[in-house]
Design a protein around this motif. Structure first.
Motif, PDB file in Angstrom:
ATOM      1  N   ARG A 108       0.801  -1.222   0.000  1.00  0.00           N
ATOM      2  CA  ARG A 108       0.000   0.000   0.000  1.00  0.00           C
ATOM      3  C   ARG A 108       0.840   1.280   0.000  1.00  0.00           C
ATOM      4  NH1 ARG A 108      -4.385  -2.100   4.597  1.00  0.00           N
ATOM      5  NH2 ARG A 108      -4.507  -4.229   3.769  1.00  0.00           N
ATOM      6  N   CYS A 109       2.096   1.181   0.409  1.00  0.00           N
ATOM      7  CA  CYS A 109       2.924   2.384   0.467  1.00  0.00           C
ATOM      8  C   CYS A 109       3.440   2.733  -0.928  1.00  0.00           C
ATOM      9  CB  CYS A 109       4.096   2.187   1.423  1.00  0.00           C
ATOM     10  SG  CYS A 109       5.355   1.022   0.849  1.00  0.00           S
ATOM     11  N   ARG A 110       4.079   3.880  -1.045  1.00  0.00           N
ATOM     12  CA  ARG A 110       4.600   4.314  -2.340  1.00  0.00           C
ATOM     13  C   ARG A 110       5.568   3.291  -2.932  1.00  0.00           C
ATOM     14  NH1 ARG A 110       8.282   9.714  -3.836  1.00  0.00           N
ATOM     15  NH2 ARG A 110       8.843   8.959  -5.924  1.00  0.00           N
ATOM     16  N   ASN A 111       6.507   2.806  -2.107  1.00  0.00           N
ATOM     17  CA  ASN A 111       7.492   1.890  -2.650  1.00  0.00           C
ATOM     18  C   ASN A 111       6.860   0.593  -3.139  1.00  0.00           C
ATOM     19  OD1 ASN A 111       9.508   3.730  -2.217  1.00  0.00           O
ATOM     20  ND2 ASN A 111      10.411   2.693  -0.459  1.00  0.00           N
ATOM     21  N   CYS A 112       5.945   0.034  -2.372  1.00  0.00           N
ATOM     22  CA  CYS A 112       5.271  -1.191  -2.803  1.00  0.00           C
ATOM     23  C   CYS A 112       4.500  -0.960  -4.103  1.00  0.00           C
ATOM     24  CB  CYS A 112       4.325  -1.693  -1.721  1.00  0.00           C
ATOM     25  SG  CYS A 112       5.156  -2.473  -0.311  1.00  0.00           S
ATOM     26  N   ARG A 113       3.815   0.166  -4.192  1.00  0.00           N
ATOM     27  CA  ARG A 113       3.048   0.466  -5.404  1.00  0.00           C
ATOM     28  C   ARG A 113       3.952   0.627  -6.624  1.00  0.00           C
ATOM     29  NH1 ARG A 113      -2.320   2.242  -4.806  1.00  0.00           N
ATOM     30  NH2 ARG A 113      -3.042   2.269  -2.646  1.00  0.00           N
ATOM     31  N   GLU A 114       5.212   1.005  -6.388  1.00  0.00           N
ATOM     32  CA  GLU A 114       6.158   1.156  -7.489  1.00  0.00           C
ATOM     33  C   GLU A 114       7.003  -0.102  -7.707  1.00  0.00           C
ATOM     34  OE1 GLU A 114       8.389   4.729  -6.732  1.00  0.00           O
ATOM     35  OE2 GLU A 114       6.642   6.025  -6.998  1.00  0.00           O
ATOM     36  N   GLY A 115       6.633  -1.204  -7.026  1.00  0.00           N
ATOM     37  CA  GLY A 115       7.324  -2.470  -7.218  1.00  0.00           C
ATOM     38  C   GLY A 115       8.568  -2.656  -6.394  1.00  0.00           C
ATOM     39  N   GLN A 116       8.851  -1.737  -5.483  1.00  0.00           N
ATOM     40  CA  GLN A 116      10.059  -1.826  -4.661  1.00  0.00           C
ATOM     41  C   GLN A 116       9.717  -2.463  -3.307  1.00  0.00           C
ATOM     42  OE1 GLN A 116      12.901   1.619  -5.115  1.00  0.00           O
ATOM     43  NE2 GLN A 116      11.056   2.619  -5.909  1.00  0.00           N
ATOM     44  N   THR A 117       9.277  -3.710  -3.361  1.00  0.00           N
ATOM     45  CA  THR A 117       8.792  -4.374  -2.154  1.00  0.00           C
ATOM     46  C   THR A 117       9.898  -4.699  -1.162  1.00  0.00           C
ATOM     47  OG1 THR A 117       8.896  -6.472  -3.365  1.00  0.00           O
ATOM     48  CG2 THR A 117       6.759  -5.340  -3.277  1.00  0.00           C
ATOM     49  N   GLY A 118      11.154  -4.625  -1.591  1.00  0.00           N
ATOM     50  CA  GLY A 118      12.262  -4.840  -0.663  1.00  0.00           C
ATOM     51  C   GLY A 118      12.490  -3.681   0.278  1.00  0.00           C
ATOM     52  N   VAL A 119      11.859  -2.547   0.006  1.00  0.00           N
ATOM     53  CA  VAL A 119      12.021  -1.372   0.867  1.00  0.00           C
ATOM     54  C   VAL A 119      10.647  -0.785   1.206  1.00  0.00           C
ATOM     55  CG1 VAL A 119      14.402  -0.695   0.406  1.00  0.00           C
ATOM     56  CG2 VAL A 119      12.637  -0.087  -1.251  1.00  0.00           C
ATOM     57  N   CYS A 120       9.726  -1.652   1.636  1.00  0.00           N
ATOM     58  CA  CYS A 120       8.406  -1.215   2.089  1.00  0.00           C
ATOM     59  C   CYS A 120       8.570  -0.230   3.241  1.00  0.00           C
ATOM     60  CB  CYS A 120       7.595  -2.425   2.535  1.00  0.00           C
ATOM     61  SG  CYS A 120       6.005  -2.010   3.292  1.00  0.00           S
ATOM     62  N   LEU A 121       7.711   0.768   3.266  1.00  0.00           N
ATOM     63  CA  LEU A 121       7.813   1.845   4.251  1.00  0.00           C
ATOM     64  C   LEU A 121       6.977   1.619   5.509  1.00  0.00           C
ATOM     65  CD1 LEU A 121       7.553   4.826   1.735  1.00  0.00           C
ATOM     66  CD2 LEU A 121       9.638   3.858   2.728  1.00  0.00           C
ATOM     67  N   ASN A 122       6.184   0.565   5.553  1.00  0.00           N
ATOM     68  CA  ASN A 122       5.196   0.430   6.633  1.00  0.00           C
ATOM     69  C   ASN A 122       5.368  -0.795   7.529  1.00  0.00           C
ATOM     70  OD1 ASN A 122       3.742   2.782   6.087  1.00  0.00           O
ATOM     71  ND2 ASN A 122       2.485   1.760   4.535  1.00  0.00           N
ATOM     72  N   VAL A 123       6.492  -1.507   7.445  1.00  0.00           N
ATOM     73  CA  VAL A 123       6.592  -2.763   8.183  1.00  0.00           C
ATOM     74  C   VAL A 123       7.803  -2.851   9.099  1.00  0.00           C
ATOM     75  CG1 VAL A 123       5.198  -4.149   6.603  1.00  0.00           C
ATOM     76  CG2 VAL A 123       7.625  -3.800   6.113  1.00  0.00           C
ATOM     77  N   ASN A 124       8.546  -1.752   9.237  1.00  0.00           N
ATOM     78  CA  ASN A 124       9.749  -1.774  10.057  1.00  0.00           C
ATOM     79  C   ASN A 124       9.957  -0.395  10.665  1.00  0.00           C
ATOM     80  OD1 ASN A 124      12.290  -2.017  11.205  1.00  0.00           O
ATOM     81  ND2 ASN A 124      13.295  -2.785   9.347  1.00  0.00           N
ATOM     82  N   PRO A 125       9.945  -0.271  11.989  1.00  0.00           N
ATOM     83  CA  PRO A 125      10.151   1.044  12.607  1.00  0.00           C
ATOM     84  C   PRO A 125      11.542   1.627  12.361  1.00  0.00           C
ATOM     85  CG  PRO A 125       9.237  -0.535  14.185  1.00  0.00           C
ATOM     86  CD  PRO A 125       9.655  -1.316  12.983  1.00  0.00           C
ATOM     87  N   ALA A 126      12.544   0.769  12.112  1.00  0.00           N
ATOM     88  CA  ALA A 126      13.932   1.230  12.071  1.00  0.00           C
ATOM     89  C   ALA A 126      14.357   1.782  10.717  1.00  0.00           C
ATOM     90  CB  ALA A 126      14.868   0.089  12.464  1.00  0.00           C
ATOM     91  N   ARG A 127      13.826   1.245   9.648  1.00  0.00           N
ATOM     92  CA  ARG A 127      14.294   1.608   8.307  1.00  0.00           C
ATOM     93  C   ARG A 127      13.290   1.091   7.287  1.00  0.00           C
ATOM     94  NH1 ARG A 127      19.649  -2.046   7.956  1.00  0.00           N
ATOM     95  NH2 ARG A 127      19.860  -1.222  10.073  1.00  0.00           N
ATOM     96  N   PRO A 346      13.526  -7.432  -4.825  1.00  0.00           N
ATOM     97  CA  PRO A 346      12.066  -7.348  -4.698  1.00  0.00           C
ATOM     98  C   PRO A 346      11.443  -8.627  -5.254  1.00  0.00           C
ATOM     99  CG  PRO A 346      12.790  -6.067  -6.592  1.00  0.00           C
ATOM    100  CD  PRO A 346      14.033  -6.635  -5.956  1.00  0.00           C
ATOM    101  N   VAL A 347      11.283  -9.622  -4.403  1.00  0.00           N
ATOM    102  CA  VAL A 347      10.938 -10.978  -4.830  1.00  0.00           C
ATOM    103  C   VAL A 347       9.674 -11.016  -5.687  1.00  0.00           C
ATOM    104  CG1 VAL A 347      10.228 -13.255  -3.981  1.00  0.00           C
ATOM    105  CG2 VAL A 347      12.170 -12.071  -2.937  1.00  0.00           C
ATOM    106  N   LEU A 348       8.672 -10.199  -5.323  1.00  0.00           N
ATOM    107  CA  LEU A 348       7.407 -10.240  -6.061  1.00  0.00           C
ATOM    108  C   LEU A 348       7.562  -9.859  -7.531  1.00  0.00           C
ATOM    109  CD1 LEU A 348       4.814  -8.776  -3.523  1.00  0.00           C
ATOM    110  CD2 LEU A 348       4.822 -11.063  -4.508  1.00  0.00           C
ATOM    111  N   LYS A 349       8.637  -9.191  -7.866  1.00  0.00           N
ATOM    112  CA  LYS A 349       8.860  -8.807  -9.267  1.00  0.00           C
ATOM    113  C   LYS A 349       9.142 -10.023 -10.135  1.00  0.00           C
ATOM    114  CE  LYS A 349      11.747  -5.743 -12.116  1.00  0.00           C
ATOM    115  NZ  LYS A 349      12.780  -4.655 -12.092  1.00  0.00           N
ATOM    116  N   TYR A 350       9.675 -11.080  -9.526  1.00  0.00           N
ATOM    117  CA  TYR A 350      10.164 -12.208 -10.307  1.00  0.00           C
ATOM    118  C   TYR A 350       9.498 -13.545  -9.993  1.00  0.00           C
ATOM    119  CZ  TYR A 350      14.137  -8.911 -10.652  1.00  0.00           C
ATOM    120  OH  TYR A 350      14.934  -7.803 -10.834  1.00  0.00           O
ATOM    121  N   ASN A 351       8.885 -13.708  -8.810  1.00  0.00           N
ATOM    122  CA  ASN A 351       8.607 -15.074  -8.354  1.00  0.00           C
ATOM    123  C   ASN A 351       7.568 -15.806  -9.184  1.00  0.00           C
ATOM    124  OD1 ASN A 351       6.434 -13.658  -7.251  1.00  0.00           O
ATOM    125  ND2 ASN A 351       6.656 -14.512  -5.190  1.00  0.00           N
TER     126      ASN A 351
END
Length: 405
Positions: A108-127, A346-351
């Motif tokens: 749902r975040c910007r990165n996920c919507r752009e296919g960058q699922t390895g750097v999701c913005l909503n699942v880790n408080p640290a980074r 970004p595993v979802l891009k290829y799996n």
């Protein structure tokens, strides 16, 4: 469901199997609090693990080469059967067998919507970016276990179309959660295409997956480099050329013996920060592989870097490397107009595409990485043998669901 046996890091060089409470449909409290999420994961599923693998990234933690604390649960390569689902899961059902990307992504975040699922913005408080059972990745429980909770399941889970076919090919399909897409990502971002000559640094499971991926992408010659003779033999078993970096002959000279020229079109770093230098007596040199792939890649070439680099390494050989500052010859890469791609795959891009290649007989990734099935209770042995350089990819079978080979 009962309890939940899970692999836990205890101290450098030691893991144990512990009994934990069974997973619930809940996100970690720190994630919920910092990201404004409801702790109840109505979007999640609970899996009975069919296969869950030991990864080289896990091994970095177990060697004490990260800031992972004792008690860190382990495992991010997950293939399982859904046994419970939240009320907001719309497109998956109990009984489905699914592959789970090691990246945890909200969708749902910007990165996920752009296919960058390895750097999701909503699942880790640290980074940005998260993973199951990994240090500094949000506190999500590890998947080397009997059961695991997967959030945002409709987005994250890749359902296998036929249960019987999935179990028949489960050794191959178990590689979709990480190493096959990661190896493919390394080769793809390096620009491997029809007729390419490719150098893969590292003959561990990810390096072997990158080599097999390069073959799928049409490479003319795939050269794999390592100092482990058994792993080099494994690379040769499916048609790769090899170079031994423990020899005094330079990498360029060994490549020239194979190709007639001392450079390749593109290269992949499948080693990461625990790299060794070149030659029989070379010790650890964290930037050695990065510098060697620049040296051996032609001007205008591309470099894929799926090998792990960290910001905290207590066992690094010098103070700079302890915080991830390495002596990389960036001037060389600049002068040769190299392109670099780093970071989590970004595993979802290829799996899904790789799944279809497996199901239709185009990819034999389990053979390439020498997938070796052991019970969950034997995970400590698997870690020990892997750390000693075994030319195997250990697949844990928590419930005895993997058919005999």
């Amino acid at each position: 469901m009962g309890g939940n046996k899970i692999v836990v890091y205890k101290e450098p060089g030691r893991v144990e199997i512990e009994d934990h409470d069974p997973p619930k449909l809940e996100v970690p409290a720190d994630v919920s609090k910092s990201k404004g999420l409801t702790q109840k994961a109505v979007h999640g599923v609970i899996l009975r693990n069919v296969a869950t693998n030991i990864c080289g990234s896990d091994q970095h933690m177990v060697r004490g080469r990260t800031t992972a604390p004792p008690g860190q649960t382990l495992g991010h390569e997950i293939t399982g059967e859904i046994v419970e689902k939240g009320e907001d899961v719309q497109f998956l059902d109990v009984g489905d067998i699914v592959s789970v990307p090691f990246n945890i992504a909200c969708g749902r975040c910007r990165n996920c919507r752009e296919g960058q699922t390895g750097v999701c913005l909503n699942v880790n408080p640290a980074r940005a970016g998260s993973a199951y059972g990994y240090v500094d990745m949000g506190g999500w429980e590890g998947g080397q276990a009997e059961y695991v909770m997967v959030p945002f399941a409709d987005f994250n889970c890749l359902k296998f179309p036929d249960r019987a076919q999935a179990l028949e090919k489960i050794r191959d399909l178990a590689m979709l959660s990480d190493i096959f897409p990661t190896g493919y990502h390394g080769a793809y971002t390096a620009g491997v295409t029809t007729g390419s000559t490719v150098y893969i640094a590292g003959a561990g499971p990810v390096g072997l997956a990158a080599a097999h991926s390069a073959q799928l992408l049409g490479a003319a010659v795939v050269i794999v480099g390592d100092r482990n003779k058994q792993r080099l033999e494994q690379a040769r078993s499916f048609g790769c050329e090899t170079v031994d970096i423990s020899l005094d002959a330079s990498l360029e000279d060994q490549v020239a013996e194979i190709l007639g020229v001392n450079e390749v079109d593109c290269a992949v770093d499948a080693v990461g920060f625990e790299a060794s230098g070149h030659g029989a007596d070379a010790g650890e040199q964290p930037a050695a592989v990065l510098n060697s792939i620049m040296s051996v890649t032609r001007a205008g070439g591309r470099l894929g870097i799926p090998g792990l680099y960290v910001t905290g390494d207590p066992g690094a050989p010098d103070p700079d490397a302890k915080e991830g500052t390495l002596k990389v010859r960036l001037g060389l890469g600049w002068a040769k107009s190299h392109s670099f791609t780093t970071g989590q795959c970004p595993v979802l891009k290829y799996n899904r595409g790789l799944m279809m290649s497996i199901l239709h007989g185009k990819a034999q990734i389990a053979k390439a990485v020498n997938a070796t099935v052991i019970p969950l209770d034997e995970a400590p042995r698997g870690y020990q043998e892997f750390d000693q350089g075994a030319a195997r990819k250990y697949v844990l079978d928590p419930h005895g669901m993997i058919p005999a080979a």
